[in-house]
Every structure is written in C-alpha cells, then in structure tokens.
Design a protein around this motif. Structure first.
Motif, mmCIF file in Angstrom:
data_model
loop_
_atom_site.group_PDB
_atom_site.id
_atom_site.type_symbol
_atom_site.label_atom_id
_atom_site.label_comp_id
_atom_site.label_asym_id
_atom_site.label_seq_id
_atom_site.Cartn_x
_atom_site.Cartn_y
_atom_site.Cartn_z
ATOM 1 N N ILE A 151 0.955 -1.141 -0.125
ATOM 2 C CA ILE A 151 -0.143 0.117 -0.051
ATOM 3 C C ILE A 151 0.922 1.174 0.076
ATOM 4 O O ILE A 151 0.484 2.425 -0.709
ATOM 5 N N ASN A 152 1.983 1.299 0.933
ATOM 6 C CA ASN A 152 2.883 2.441 0.933
ATOM 7 C C ASN A 152 3.689 2.471 -0.492
ATOM 8 O O ASN A 152 4.141 3.452 -0.563
ATOM 9 N N ALA A 153 3.933 1.476 -1.223
ATOM 10 C CA ALA A 153 4.796 1.556 -2.242
ATOM 11 C C ALA A 153 3.851 2.304 -3.680
ATOM 12 O O ALA A 153 4.560 2.400 -4.609
ATOM 13 N N ILE A 154 2.590 2.559 -3.429
ATOM 14 C CA ILE A 154 1.969 3.061 -4.548
ATOM 15 C C ILE A 154 2.283 4.413 -4.805
ATOM 16 O O ILE A 154 2.443 5.313 -3.629
ATOM 17 N N PRO A 155 2.615 5.061 -5.921
ATOM 18 C CA PRO A 155 3.426 6.393 -6.118
ATOM 19 C C PRO A 155 2.496 7.415 -5.411
ATOM 20 O O PRO A 155 1.177 7.366 -5.413
ATOM 21 N N ARG A 156 3.103 8.330 -4.468
ATOM 22 C CA ARG A 156 2.328 9.144 -3.820
ATOM 23 C C ARG A 156 1.543 10.403 -4.776
ATOM 24 O O ARG A 156 0.326 10.622 -4.584
ATOM 25 N N ALA A 157 2.386 10.407 -5.868
ATOM 26 C CA ALA A 157 1.323 11.268 -6.890
ATOM 27 C C ALA A 157 0.055 10.927 -7.250
ATOM 28 O O ALA A 157 -0.980 11.751 -7.476
ATOM 29 N N GLN A 158 -0.267 9.443 -7.373
ATOM 30 C CA GLN A 158 -1.591 8.973 -7.704
ATOM 31 C C GLN A 158 -2.391 9.266 -6.881
ATOM 32 O O GLN A 158 -3.745 9.640 -6.794
ATOM 33 N N ILE A 159 -2.125 9.111 -5.365
ATOM 34 C CA ILE A 159 -3.126 9.516 -4.290
ATOM 35 C C ILE A 159 -3.475 11.047 -4.166
ATOM 36 O O ILE A 159 -4.413 11.375 -4.265
ATOM 37 N N GLU A 160 -2.310 11.825 -4.746
ATOM 38 C CA GLU A 160 -2.590 13.204 -4.605
ATOM 39 C C GLU A 160 -3.641 13.534 -5.851
ATOM 40 O O GLU A 160 -4.063 14.445 -5.604
ATOM 41 N N THR A 161 -3.349 12.863 -6.876
ATOM 42 C CA THR A 161 -4.389 13.094 -8.080
ATOM 43 C C THR A 161 -5.591 12.612 -7.551
ATOM 44 O O THR A 161 -6.736 13.601 -7.749
ATOM 45 N N GLY A 177 -11.125 15.269 -5.900
ATOM 46 C CA GLY A 177 -12.196 15.483 -4.773
ATOM 47 C C GLY A 177 -12.347 14.155 -4.370
ATOM 48 O O GLY A 177 -13.749 13.885 -3.580
ATOM 49 N N MET A 178 -11.780 13.248 -4.409
ATOM 50 C CA MET A 178 -11.940 11.754 -3.926
ATOM 51 C C MET A 178 -12.115 11.707 -2.447
ATOM 52 O O MET A 178 -11.159 12.265 -1.727
ATOM 53 N N SER A 179 -12.949 10.924 -1.779
ATOM 54 C CA SER A 179 -12.924 10.767 -0.511
ATOM 55 C C SER A 179 -11.695 9.702 -0.040
ATOM 56 O O SER A 179 -11.147 8.905 -1.085
ATOM 57 N N ARG A 180 -11.394 9.421 1.067
ATOM 58 C CA ARG A 180 -10.301 8.490 1.552
ATOM 59 C C ARG A 180 -10.538 7.241 1.318
ATOM 60 O O ARG A 180 -9.931 6.449 0.922
ATOM 61 N N LYS A 181 -12.145 6.950 1.335
ATOM 62 C CA LYS A 181 -12.545 5.573 1.352
ATOM 63 C C LYS A 181 -12.406 5.155 -0.357
ATOM 64 O O LYS A 181 -11.832 4.229 -0.689
ATOM 65 N N GLN A 182 -12.731 6.289 -1.292
ATOM 66 C CA GLN A 182 -12.743 6.045 -2.654
ATOM 67 C C GLN A 182 -11.445 5.942 -3.106
ATOM 68 O O GLN A 182 -11.044 5.163 -3.882
#
Lengths: 296, 263
Positions: free
Chosen positions: A164-174, A179-184
């Motif tokens: 989970i931590n290895a997923i590139p940070r930029a994708q989560i920022e995107t 406007g996605m929620s944490r769950k989404q």
C-alpha cells in the motif's frame, strides 16, 4: 486390492509391490496428500483476510487500532511459527470451552483450573464427548488451520502494508485533487494496484507456507508425515508385508513431492507476475509490454 | 524451594548439569522460566555455529553459482534447489534416518596434539546431526540471497575495476564481495532470524532429546503437557525468543553500519 493379493507371502517382485502399495493403509497415505492441499485451501483465503485486515489496521488513523496492528505483526514475526502452532490450537480449544462453560453451566461452582487439570462441565465440551471420531479430527484440523492463518496472516499484513505504501504518492494526490474521499482513494487507486506490489512478497510467503505444512504432524493431524513414519517403520514377520526400516524411502517420496510443489509454484508465480504487472510503469511492467513487439 | 535454588538446580539442566529429574508436581513459574531459559542454550548453540559456518559456505556457493564454469555452477544450483525447495522438517527426518542407517564405526583422527576418535553415532545426536542439517539449510538460503546480490551489482563498478587493471581475483575480493554483502545484508538478517527460529524444531521433531536434555521448546511443551496450561510456558518461550531476536537484529545492524560506513 487385487485378487492375487490373498497370500502376500507367496508373491515377489512386481506382484508383491503392486499388492504392498495398494493396502488400505497406503490408500490412506495417498489420501493424506489431500490434507496438505486442504490445509492450503483453507488457510490461503484466511491468510489474505488476516493480512489485509492487519495492513488496514496498521494504516488506521485511530491509535489503538494501529497499535493492535503493529503488535500483531511484530509479535508473530519475533517468535518461531512452531510455538504459535503449538499454542494457538490448545489456547483456542480451552478458550472456547471456557466460554461455553460460562454460558451453559452458570451454576457450576467448582474452579475450572484444579491444580494441573482443566475441568469444564460435560455440556461445554467442544466437540461434545459423544460425537464421532472424524468430527474430533476435523475440529482439530480447523484449529490447526486457524493457527497457520494467524501466523502467516501477520507476514501477509507486512507485505500488504508495504505494498500500500509503495503506490506512488502522486497518484493519491491526484485522487485528492479530483475530490475523492479517503475511502474512494483506497477502493479505486490503492486496492487494485497493491496486489502487483505485494505479489513478490506473497509468492515468497506461499513458498514458506508450503514448507510449513508438514508441521501439521506435530499438531496430531494424520498428514503425510504421520503416514510416512507409520508405513516406513520396521515391520516384523508378524505383519502381512514384512520389511525393514523403510522410513528413509518414504521421506524421499515426501521430499520429491515438496520439490515438485515448489517448482510448479515458482512457474505459476512467474506467469502471474507477468500478468499483474502488465501496463505498470515498472521495470517488469515495461519488459512485459515490450515483450510482444521486440524480439530482444 | 527458592528461585535461586531452582536456578542452581536447573540453570544448566539442558546440557546435563544439575538435578536430574525434571519438576513433576507443584511446578512454579520460576521452574518454567529457568528450565526454558536453560533450553535456550541449545537454540543459541545451533544458531551461532550454523550461521557462522554457513556464512562462509554460502559465499563460496554463491560465487560457484555465478561462475561460468558448468562444473561449479550446476552442482551449486542443484544444492540450492534441493534445500530451498523442501521443508526443513522433512530434511531433519531424512538426514536423521540416513545417519541412523550408517554403520556404527569410529574413525581415529590423529591431530598433532591429541588423538580423537570420530564416531558415526555422533551423527544421530542432535549436537552434531541437527547442526549439520541447520548448517546445510542456512547455507542454501544464504547462498541464494548472496547470488541475487551478486547479480544486481552495477555492471559499471566491475567495468571500472577492469579498466583500472584489476585482475579477476582482485575484482572478486575488492568489488564483488563487499558490494554483495552490502546489498544483501538486510535479507541476510532475515535469514539469520529465520534460522534462529528454526532451531526450535530440532528436539521437538526428529532428533531425540537424550536424558531429557532438550531445547527451550522441548521444555515449554513438557510444561504445557504437565500443567495442561499453555498460557504460561508458551508466552515465556515467546519472550525469550523475542529478546534474542532483538539481539540478533542489533548485532546485524551494527555490522550493516560498518559495511555502509563509506556511503
């Protein structure tokens, strides 16, 4: 098995072997190979569930849940698995009987621990004393499977947490920017991708799990090790098929079985890696994408 | 009986010193802690010697697997496949049964100082037989880790060394070996922990504990059987293992710092 097997003493060579290898006990030996696969079949989904829950707990924002996740994964990793295999089934067994005792026999006044004995009322016995032998055996098998799942779940939790931590940070920022929620974000970005990152760790875990399956023997399950020792031991002339100590031979059969299983698993995981990394911007993903086009 | 008395009675019970009979009734917490701790002597003995000898053997085999000479490469690959592909538990059984079948003979070994008789029956005893299995097992796993590290050494490093005129032997010693250790050290730390945990299988599964001289798990399960209460001996042995695991991590991390000093 065969008609000519009535008098084994008179047989030799091929006929003797064909009779020897088809005795009732040998059929049980062959069936016990299924126990190994049954254990793998029962534990793998549980391991993934425990691993997934452990990883989510470690990612939690609530401190107590995170602490629980960290404690679970680090204690299991710090202690030999065999200790858990011995401890968890007997602890669960006593725990369940203790709870049933409290519910079913509320007016029982004697203490449960009397010196070196663990005494619960007849109704609380699990499974009931009157049930058939195979239910007792199945119950023992499931307790053992649960012990395996708890131990390997902790290892899986570590792997999945890392993934989970290895997923590139930029994708989560995107995701946040959209406007996605944490769950989404978790369901749409992290969850589908983490398997690719977790796969090397999980395949490694599978290899370790395969090699831990003979430990079932120590938990009293009649698995392949049990039958190999039983059948291989010296049989005196009193037996129908007398032979010397053949345990070494039987263990070599088990060795070959495990080597084959490891080898086939390795081939399978190499294929699976190619599949899940398809289209990913990683070295293996790129190699995979190009493999169809270029011959290099 | 005071706890100090227990310590003198059972502190070295695992190697056969002290009171002979194990506590049977009125087992105190102190009895359990002391005896399980005494059993840890065996776990540490197996882990330290197998890891120490295994380290050198693994390095040799990793280089052999990386060799371009088939005579070195193929046997070492087979060795690694056999020992990594099968359960340690089965390996213990196979090796034990093989050693039992060996003829019981003594071989006189004439050292300059003294003459020692090496007896094959030692092989069926845990202190030697199980040690050999653990040594072979950790050698195979570590060799694979080291081999993987050799494979991932940047090719530029080796080319640079070649252009400086280093011989193959010098490159192996000065470039490949140190880089290999640096790259593989965290995985090797894991292997050391796994091996330490694997020592718990020795007396419990295959090699008989002679005169009840066993390792920590042998005593822990003895107590769990006697008291029918798993909630005391197993947590005790777990704490012992956690403490020693932390010590292993500390030692290996100190070595890691040394290996990475220049970076």
């Amino acid at each position: 098995m065969f008609d000519y097997c009535v008098d084994p003493q008179s047989l030799d060579g091929f006929y003797w072997w064909s009779c020897y290898l088809t005795t009732v006990k040998h059929i049980s030996f062959y069936k016990s190979f299924l126990v190994v696969f049954a254990l793998l079949g029962v534990t793998v989904p549980l391991i993934l569930i425990f691993g997934f829950m452990g990883a989510v707990a470690r990612q939690s924002k609530l401190y107590p849940i995170r602490l629980f996740g960290i404690t679970y994964t680090s204690i299991v990793r710090g202690v030999p698995d065999i200790i858990f295999f011995l401890f968890v089934p007997i602890a669960l067994d006593q725990g369940i009987e203790y709870l049933r005792h409290k519910i079913k026999c509320p007016d029982w006044t004697d203490p449960i621990r009397q010196g070196n004995d663990f005494v619960v009322c007849q109704l609380a016995k699990m499974p009931m004393g009157s049930t058939e032998q195979w239910i007792h055996e199945t119950y023992g098998f499931f307790l053992a499977a649960l012990a395996f799942s708890i131990v390997f779940g902790a290892f899986a939790a570590n792997t999945i947490n890392g993934a989970i931590n290895a997923i590139p940070r930029a994708q989560i920022e995107t995701g946040v920017a959209y406007g996605m929620s944490r769950k989404q974000i978790f369901m749409r970005i992290q969850f589908p991708q983490m398997w690719a990152y977790a796969l090397p760790g999980l395949s490694n875990l599978w290899m370790i799990l395969i090699k831990a399956t003979p430990l079932l023997f120590l938990l009293g399950v009649q698995d392949i090790v049990y039958w190999a020792r039983e059948l291989g031991g010296t049989k005196t002339a009193r037996f129908t098929y007398p032979h010397e100590d053949w345990r070494l031979g039987y263990f070599i059969v088990l060795l070959v079985f495990y080597l084959l299983l490891s080898w086939l698993s390795e081939i399978f995981f190499n294929k699976l890696t190619l599949k899940v990394t398809k289209g990913q911007a990683t070295l293996s993903g790129m190699n995979n994408k190009n493999s169809g086009k270029s011959s290099s | 009986m005071s706890c100090f008395q227990t310590l003198t009675d059972y502190g070295l019970r695992a190697i056969g010193l002290g009171v002979r009979g194990l506590p049977k009734a009125d087992i105190s917490l102190c009895d359990q802690i002391v005896l399980i701790g005494s059993g840890m002597i065996w776990n540490i003995y197996f882990a330290v010697i197998a890891l120490f000898l295994g380290f050198f053997a693994a390095t040799t085999i990793a280089f052999a697997k990386n060799s371009s000479v088939a005579l070195f490469r193929i046997p070492s690959s087979i060795f690694i496949f056999l020992l990594r592909g099968s359960p340690l538990f089965i390996q213990f059984f196979i090796v034990y049964e093989t050693f039992v079948l060996l003829p019981k003979v003594g071989i006189d070994l004439n050292l300059l100082i003294a003459e020692i008789t090496i007896e094959t029956r030692w092989l069926t005893r845990a202190w030697l037989g199980a040690l050999i299995v653990l040594f072979l097992n950790t050698t195979a796993y570590s060799a694979q880790i080291f081999y993987g590290a050799i494979q991932s050494i940047p090719i530029g490093d080796i080319e640079a060394a070649q252009s400086l005129g280093l011989t193959d032997k010098q490159i192996n010693k000065r470039i490949i070996l140190p880089t290999m250790l640096r790259l593989s050290w965290s995985s090797y730390t894991n292997e050391a922990i796994f091996l330490f945990h694997a020592t718990a299988l020795v007396f419990f599964s295959s090699f008989p504990a002679w005169q009840q001289k066993g390792d920590s798990l042998y005593y822990a399960s003895y107590f769990a059987d006697k008291t029918f209460n798993p909630f005391v001996p197993y947590p005790i042995i777990a704490i012992f293992f956690i403490i020693f695991t932390l010590i292993i991590i500390y030692i290996f991390n100190s070595i890691d710092k040394r290996l990475n000093k220049h970076i």
